[in-house]
Design a protein around this motif. Structure first.
Motif, mmCIF file in Angstrom:
data_model
loop_
_atom_site.group_PDB
_atom_site.id
_atom_site.type_symbol
_atom_site.label_atom_id
_atom_site.label_comp_id
_atom_site.label_asym_id
_atom_site.label_seq_id
_atom_site.Cartn_x
_atom_site.Cartn_y
_atom_site.Cartn_z
ATOM 1 N N LEU A 532 0.825 -1.207 0.000
ATOM 2 C CA LEU A 532 0.000 0.000 0.000
ATOM 3 C C LEU A 532 0.861 1.261 0.000
ATOM 4 O O LEU A 532 0.576 2.224 -0.717
ATOM 5 N N VAL A 533 1.907 1.264 0.806
ATOM 6 C CA VAL A 533 2.783 2.438 0.881
ATOM 7 C C VAL A 533 3.502 2.647 -0.449
ATOM 8 O O VAL A 533 3.576 3.768 -0.970
ATOM 9 N N ALA A 534 4.039 1.567 -1.011
ATOM 10 C CA ALA A 534 4.751 1.682 -2.283
ATOM 11 C C ALA A 534 3.810 2.167 -3.386
ATOM 12 O O ALA A 534 4.192 3.009 -4.219
ATOM 13 N N ILE A 550 12.776 3.612 -3.278
ATOM 14 C CA ILE A 550 11.907 2.877 -2.360
ATOM 15 C C ILE A 550 12.768 1.809 -1.715
ATOM 16 O O ILE A 550 13.400 1.005 -2.408
ATOM 17 N N LEU A 551 12.814 1.823 -0.391
ATOM 18 C CA LEU A 551 13.595 0.846 0.361
ATOM 19 C C LEU A 551 12.671 -0.039 1.182
ATOM 20 O O LEU A 551 11.709 0.447 1.794
ATOM 21 N N TYR A 552 12.970 -1.310 1.188
ATOM 22 C CA TYR A 552 12.251 -2.269 2.030
ATOM 23 C C TYR A 552 13.210 -2.768 3.103
ATOM 24 O O TYR A 552 14.298 -3.261 2.781
ATOM 25 N N ILE A 553 12.820 -2.619 4.354
ATOM 26 C CA ILE A 553 13.592 -3.239 5.433
ATOM 27 C C ILE A 553 13.027 -4.641 5.605
ATOM 28 O O ILE A 553 12.025 -4.852 6.294
ATOM 29 N N ALA A 576 10.579 -9.132 0.283
ATOM 30 C CA ALA A 576 11.803 -9.271 -0.510
ATOM 31 C C ALA A 576 11.489 -9.402 -1.987
ATOM 32 O O ALA A 576 12.196 -8.833 -2.846
ATOM 33 N N HIS A 577 10.432 -10.120 -2.324
ATOM 34 C CA HIS A 577 10.110 -10.272 -3.740
ATOM 35 C C HIS A 577 9.444 -9.015 -4.297
ATOM 36 O O HIS A 577 9.568 -8.724 -5.494
ATOM 37 N N GLN A 578 8.733 -8.259 -3.429
ATOM 38 C CA GLN A 578 8.201 -6.973 -3.880
ATOM 39 C C GLN A 578 9.337 -6.074 -4.381
ATOM 40 O O GLN A 578 9.170 -5.324 -5.348
ATOM 41 N N VAL A 579 10.487 -6.143 -3.717
ATOM 42 C CA VAL A 579 11.641 -5.354 -4.150
ATOM 43 C C VAL A 579 11.971 -5.668 -5.613
ATOM 44 O O VAL A 579 12.145 -4.770 -6.440
ATOM 45 N N ARG A 580 12.062 -6.932 -5.940
ATOM 46 C CA ARG A 580 12.423 -7.334 -7.297
ATOM 47 C C ARG A 580 11.348 -6.932 -8.306
ATOM 48 O O ARG A 580 11.641 -6.428 -9.399
ATOM 49 N N LEU A 581 10.090 -7.170 -7.922
ATOM 50 C CA LEU A 581 8.983 -6.868 -8.827
ATOM 51 C C LEU A 581 8.891 -5.377 -9.116
ATOM 52 O O LEU A 581 8.710 -4.962 -10.270
ATOM 53 N N LEU A 582 9.010 -4.557 -8.066
ATOM 54 C CA LEU A 582 8.878 -3.113 -8.263
ATOM 55 C C LEU A 582 10.101 -2.519 -8.938
ATOM 56 O O LEU A 582 9.992 -1.542 -9.688
#
Length: 678
Positions: A532-534, A550-553, A576-582
């Motif tokens: 939601l934030v992203a 955009i950083l994911y901790i 972690a996979h959201q990082v790759r997808l986005l």
């Protein structure tokens, strides 16, 4: 020990500077003359203390005063080469300093030193500038004050202006001050109290004259289609437009923004004369140095569609830039400084309000305050006469004054994250708090978001003023609250550049002990919340066209399987996979998406303090107080990981050093071989 004369001067300055009706931020200057002992000769010496360049009356300290020898300052009249070589006199002031001299003398120093009065005030009150910019200001000044206040036609600040004012004081002992055409007021007195009283008398007398003699509708007839939108609708439209407008205003260099829907701004934009007056530009040098000579004004009614507004703003921006370049080319000489940028500093949206821009939030906010001053000036001048600012050529001479360029050159180099705006979730404690502090320390404006709004506000207060950080309450599982958080960010600072998805929690339970509610809670906060934030932030980032981060901790647990934490680890794997997808999806917009995989962050961690630490300690059979040391010993480096270490990585990923890195997960775990990425 503070000299008594200096103490009087600072007290007077604070009182005058505290009221915006008297002068604007960092505008004007005050001085006092007195005697002190020369430490070299042991003899008395006449000195003048005057507010230095760039200071603010309301917050003036002794360190902000320039200290000059009056005998040497007055002796400069014998070597003054005339108005054509005015700028040379500023350098000459260095030879009049007493000792180290304190702050850098301002261009107005001669105005204070040459006037035969012990105390002098030079101020920029709205009422005074309204009279100073009235087409028949000289006649009105005589009508209002007789011979008690003189009129001085526009003259650029400097030594000659000081001579002009000194002559008035000499020729007319009854005069208590002067109206400086197109500029402001100057007043004087034999005592500090008298100078202050004379300043306030001029300001209040003009204000009362405008109120009692002014036309009731100085901005012309109301325009119903340009009336202010209702508050909720107004703020929603402002938030929708803010990132797009910031992108336009950052064409030459990235800017931070400020928004206001002050009633005076909305009233100005709701009346028929606002296009004419806005096109005339501001007058007082302090005004247009911060606001540029004129604003960009959207010429659509209040209820215009968002997309129509964007299209029209883009057209107007292109025209504004062409007009500004032409203005520069009309007046630039071979000696002029290079053009500093053609983007507007002020953007006015009918029915909505005003956006202002600068190199940081304070500069942007002050630019908006100055344009509000300018609106008040226009109202007053139009009420009693006709607003007539100084001509364009004179504005250019001030804006591209070599002395102004020298002042800009003295500014410290910007920090690595200057002009960048960050939203950090889960930032009231632990890793999020450390990241918020680090990003702000490196120059970013930060929105501290947390489920506990009070704690978020406390962290923001630790970081600094609202020009640096604000705190907001936000539940990342609630789409409306997430949207509101992003809106708060863009309204506070103009846009958004860095998003840190840090909000999280954990429950350490085995598969059989994990309930559906446990699973849903952790996935709602970390997987759904990050999504939601992203999503909300990406809309603003794309509108800006300035790229972003955009950083994911995430966690080591997103890679390594461990006992009794299935819901937490699965949610972290989702992140972690959201990082790759986005990273794959948003790269075309220049938006980088990266992750950080911490492990074993015990000290200062909100998650560990909330029960996770005790649960994990029980799993590993150690005391909770020893958990950090236990985690350290199982790493390759044998080092305990702290929130500050994750903050270091977050900062690094947002710098230009990682400008070509996206889709990366950075382990900050002191070395866990099982978590090495393959």
């Amino acid at each position: 020990m503070t000299h008594p004369t200096v103490a009087q001067l600072i007290g007077r300055s604070h009182r005058l500077g505290a009221d915006p009706r008297n002068t604007n931020y960092a505008g004007g200057n005050t001085s006092a003359k007195g005697t002190d002992i020369d430490p070299v000769t042991g003899e008395p010496v006449e000195l003048m203390w005057v507010k230095g360049s760039g200071g603010d009356l309301g917050t003036l300290t002794e360190q902000g005063l320039a200290v000059l020898r009056l005998d040497r300052l007055r002796a400069l009249t014998a070597v003054y080469p005339g108005p054509e070589r005015e700028d040379e006199m500023v350098a000459a002031l260095d030879y009049t300093l007493h000792g180290r001299g304190g702050a850098t003398p301002s261009i107005d120093t001669a105005m204070h030193g040459l006037v035969d009065a012990a105390h002098v005030d030079h101020l920029h009150p709205d009422s005074g500038i309204a009279l100073a910019t009235a087409a028949d200001g000289a006649e009105l000044t005589a009508k209002i004050f007789g011979d008690r206040v003189a009129w001085i036609p526009w003259r650029r600040p400097g030594f000659q202006l000081g001579l002009d004012i000194a002559e008035i004081r000499t020729q007319n002992p009854r005069a208590i001050g002067a109206i400086l055409g197109g500029h402001g007021i100057t007043a004087w007195g034999d005592t500090s109290e008298e100078a202050e009283a004379h300043s306030l008398t001029i300001i209040e007398t003009v204000r009362r004259f405008i109120e009692s003699h002014g036309r009731p509708a100085p901005f012309g007839n109301p325009m119903p289609n340009y009336a202010p939108l209702p508050s909720r609708e107004r703020h929603a439209k402002a938030a929708a437009l803010a990132p797009f407008i910031r992108g336009l205003a950052s064409t030459d260099r990235v800017q931070v923004g400020h928004f206001t829907d002050d009633p005076a701004v909305l009233e100005f934009l709701a009346h028929e004369q606002h296009p004419r007056l806005a096109a005339l530009g501001t007058s007082c040098p302090d005004h247009f140095l911060r606001t540029k000579v004129k604003p960009l004004v959207l010429d659509l009614p209040a209820h215009a569609d968002i997309e129509d507004c964007r299209v029209r703003l883009a057209e107007l921006h292109e025209a504004y830039r062409a007009d500004y370049r032409a203005y520069y080319q009309r007046h630039a000489t071979p000696e002029s400084p290079a053009m500093r940028g053609a983007d507007p500093a002020i953007v006015l949206i009918p029915g909505v309000g005003m956006f202002s821009y600068g190199k940081d939030k304070q500069t942007a906010r002050v630019a908006g305050e100055f344009y509000l001053n300018a609106i008040n000036v226009m109202r007053g001048a139009e009420a009693i006469s006709r607003y007539q600012p100084i001509d364009e050529a004179e504005k250019f001479r001030i804006e591209y004054w070599v002395l102004e360029e020298a002042k800009l050159a003295r500014m410290p180099a910007p920090k690595p994250l200057a002009t960048r705006i960050a939203l950090v979730t889960g930032a009231a404690s632990g890793i999020g708090k450390a990241i918020a502090h680090r990003l702000a320390a490196e120059g970013a404006c930060v929105v501290v978001a947390d489920l506990d709004g009070d704690k978020a506000g406390a962290v923001a207060a630790e970081i600094g003023s609202s020009d640096v950080a604000i705190g907001i309450g936000a539940d990342v599982t609630d789409e409306n609250q997430v949207r509101a958080a992003v809106d708060a960010c863009v309204l506070a600072f103009g846009g958004i550049d860095i998003v840190v998805n840090n909000a999280g929690l954990s429950l350490s339970r085995s598969l059989l002990e994990t309930t559906v509610a446990d699973w849903d809670l952790q996935h709602d906060v970390m997987a759904r919340g990050s999504f939601l934030v992203a999503k909300a932030a990406a809309r603003a980032l794309i509108d800006q066209r300035l790229g972003g981060d955009i950083l994911y901790i995430a966690s080591k647990n997103s890679v390594v399987a461990g006992p009794n934490n299935i819901a937490y680890s699965a949610a972290k794997a989702d992140q972690a996979h959201q990082v790759r997808l986005l990273a794959a999806e948003l790269g075309e917009h220049g938006i980088k998406v990266n992750g950080i995989n911490p492990d074993g962050v015990v000290r200062g961690s909100g998650i560990f303090a909330g029960g996770w630490g005790a649960q994990r300690a029980a799993v590993y059979g150690v005391e909770e107080s020893e958990l950090g040391a236990f985690y350290a010993q199982r790493t390759l480096l044998k080092r305990e990981v702290l929130p500050e270490h994750i903050a270091n990585a977050a900062f690094a990923l947002c710098t230009n050093d990682f400008s070509h890195t996206t889709g990366l997960h950075v382990p900050v775990d002191a070395g866990v071989a099982a978590a090495f990425l393959r």
